[in-house]
Design a protein around this motif. Structure first.
Motif, PDB file in Angstrom:
ATOM      1  N   SER A   1       0.814  -1.074  -0.096  1.00 22.40           N
ATOM      2  CA  SER A   1      -0.011  -0.099  -0.045  1.00 22.40           C
ATOM      3  C   SER A   1       0.870   1.325   0.050  1.00 22.40           C
ATOM      4  O   SER A   1       0.413   2.315  -0.627  1.00 22.40           O
ATOM      5  N   ASP A   2       1.870   1.273   0.753  1.00 24.07           N
ATOM      6  CA  ASP A   2       2.647   2.278   0.807  1.00 24.07           C
ATOM      7  C   ASP A   2       3.452   2.522  -0.671  1.00 24.07           C
ATOM      8  O   ASP A   2       3.592   3.724  -0.988  1.00 24.07           O
ATOM      9  N   HIS A   3       3.933   1.545  -1.364  1.00 23.43           N
ATOM     10  CA  HIS A   3       4.454   1.686  -2.453  1.00 23.43           C
ATOM     11  C   HIS A   3       3.545   2.186  -3.564  1.00 23.43           C
ATOM     12  O   HIS A   3       3.822   2.974  -4.732  1.00 23.43           O
ATOM     13  N   LEU A   4       2.082   1.863  -3.537  1.00 22.79           N
ATOM     14  CA  LEU A   4       1.088   2.494  -4.329  1.00 22.79           C
ATOM     15  C   LEU A   4       0.935   3.512  -4.177  1.00 22.79           C
ATOM     16  O   LEU A   4       0.723   4.672  -4.962  1.00 22.79           O
ATOM     17  N   ASP A   5       1.040   4.285  -2.812  1.00 29.57           N
ATOM     18  CA  ASP A   5       1.006   5.636  -2.473  1.00 29.57           C
ATOM     19  C   ASP A   5       2.086   6.425  -3.152  1.00 29.57           C
ATOM     20  O   ASP A   5       2.011   7.810  -3.851  1.00 29.57           O
ATOM     21  N   GLU A   6       3.226   6.053  -3.222  1.00 29.48           N
ATOM     22  CA  GLU A   6       4.184   6.480  -3.928  1.00 29.48           C
ATOM     23  C   GLU A   6       4.363   6.804  -5.569  1.00 29.48           C
ATOM     24  O   GLU A   6       4.797   7.469  -5.925  1.00 29.48           O
TER      25      GLU A   6
ATOM     26  N   GLU B   1       1.272   6.676  -6.712  1.00 28.03           N
ATOM     27  CA  GLU B   1       0.360   8.038  -7.085  1.00 28.03           C
ATOM     28  C   GLU B   1       1.166   9.161  -7.064  1.00 28.03           C
ATOM     29  O   GLU B   1       0.664  10.198  -7.641  1.00 28.03           O
ATOM     30  N   ALA B   2       2.083   9.714  -5.950  1.00 29.45           N
ATOM     31  CA  ALA B   2       2.887  10.833  -5.847  1.00 29.45           C
ATOM     32  C   ALA B   2       3.536  11.090  -7.005  1.00 29.45           C
ATOM     33  O   ALA B   2       3.562  12.105  -7.465  1.00 29.45           O
TER      34      ALA B   2
ATOM     35  N   GLN C   1       1.289  11.886  -9.881  1.00 23.08           N
ATOM     36  CA  GLN C   1       0.731  13.364  -9.477  1.00 23.08           C
ATOM     37  C   GLN C   1       2.046  14.257 -10.288  1.00 23.08           C
ATOM     38  O   GLN C   1       1.559  15.568 -10.739  1.00 23.08           O
TER      39      GLN C   1
ATOM     40  N   ASP D   1      -5.540   6.827 -12.607  1.00 24.40           N
ATOM     41  CA  ASP D   1      -4.986   5.716 -12.134  1.00 24.40           C
ATOM     42  C   ASP D   1      -4.895   4.761 -13.297  1.00 24.40           C
ATOM     43  O   ASP D   1      -5.577   4.617 -13.961  1.00 24.40           O
TER      44      ASP D   1
ATOM     45  N   LYS E   1      -5.038  -1.977  -5.831  1.00 25.20           N
ATOM     46  CA  LYS E   1      -5.675  -1.421  -4.742  1.00 25.20           C
ATOM     47  C   LYS E   1      -6.892  -2.296  -4.472  1.00 25.20           C
ATOM     48  O   LYS E   1      -6.962  -2.408  -3.077  1.00 25.20           O
TER      49      LYS E   1
ATOM     50  N   LYS F   1     -13.706   0.090   0.387  1.00 24.45           N
ATOM     51  CA  LYS F   1     -12.828   0.461  -0.378  1.00 24.45           C
ATOM     52  C   LYS F   1     -12.771  -0.226  -1.946  1.00 24.45           C
ATOM     53  O   LYS F   1     -12.801   0.409  -2.839  1.00 24.45           O
TER      54      LYS F   1
END
Length: 272
Positions: free
Chosen positions: A184-189, A191-192, A195, A202, A210, A222
């Protein structure tokens, strides 16, 4: 060569509990990272000392720091385009003059502190540093390195769009290993980076992962929120669409919408 800074640093290390005096001798406890207590004046002094090195040696240190705290001589040779023997000579000379890094084993070195590595990295002009990160990312990708490592160098090279699939690949590897939080953390990265690259939507891979992470974490709401967007993708083949419908059905069961879940399972079964 810097007695006042050295005295100040010793006092601060003692006050913070990093060192203590026992039987007339200093005893160190360096388990914490002492870079937090390096004063700005000492960092500036280190930077000034490094800047007095010969241009070739400054470049050696800067490109070594691009790799990180631990660096390899053969990779340094590849990224700088200099022969291995020349790189070795420069490393030996710099190590003797500065003591900025230690030899771990043949061809493998480690900076003595992260703050020293940061100071060495700042020896490179911005454009050269960015280019070095991009070159290293290419080299790592060709050698089959972990996608997380590749992604971080791509971000440092400001190649955010190329970093997105690498972060997603890293997330997938963590997910397949059962490490859902890391995934999950790497998916956040991802997405960053997305952006930063001004990519608004996505990718199918991100949405699917996800869903799978949400399912693994029991976050049915979710999953239910993501799947309709995923089903709109034209990139899903029959088996992928069936898998998504299966995930959707499980999410609906998780929120006790059993009739709706049955409606999703029928087309999923037909697609398999």
């Amino acid at each position: 060569g810097m007695p006042l800074e050295a005295i100040s640093l010793l006092q601060e290390l003692r006050d913070e509990g990093y060192i203590s005096e026992t039987g007339g001798a200093w005893v160190g406890n360096m388990t914490p990272d002492i870079s937090d207590v390096l004063g700005t004046s000492l960092e500036d002094a280190v930077q000034d000392r490094l800047k007095r090195l010969a241009k070739t040696d400054r470049e050696t240190l800067g490109h070594a720091a691009v790799q990180g705290i631990v660096f390899l001589a053969r990779v340094l040779s590849a990224t700088t385009g200099r022969p291995g023997a020349q790189v070795k000579t420069s490393l030996d000379r710099v190590r003797e003059k500065t003591g900025a890094f230690d030899l771990l084993k043949r061809g493998v070195f480690k900076f003595i502190q992260p703050a020293i590595a940061d100071a060495c990295l700042r020896l490179l002009p911005d454009e050269e540093r960015i280019g070095a990160h991009g070159k290293l990312a290419e080299l790592l990708e060709r050698s089959g390195a972990h996608p997380e490592m590749i992604a971080r160098h791509l971000v440092a090279a400001q190649q955010h769009e190329m970093a997105v699939p690498q972060f997603v690949a890293a997330a997938r590897q963590y997910f397949d290993s059962g490490l859902l939080l890391e995934a999950s953390d790497h998916l956040d990265e991802a997405e960053a980076a997305q952006q930063e690259a001004s990519l608004t939507a996505d990718t199918t891979d991100v949405l699917l992962l996800k869903c799978e992470i949400g399912l693994g974490q029991g976050d049915w709401v979710k999953c239910r929120g993501i799947v309709p967007h995923l089903l709109e993708s034209e990139l899903l083949g029959p088996r992928e669409r069936a898998a998504v419908l299966h995930i959707y059905a499980n999410a609906l069961i998780g929120v006790a919408e059993f009739d709706a879940a049955e409606d999703k399972l029928r087309p999923a079964i037909a697609l398999y």
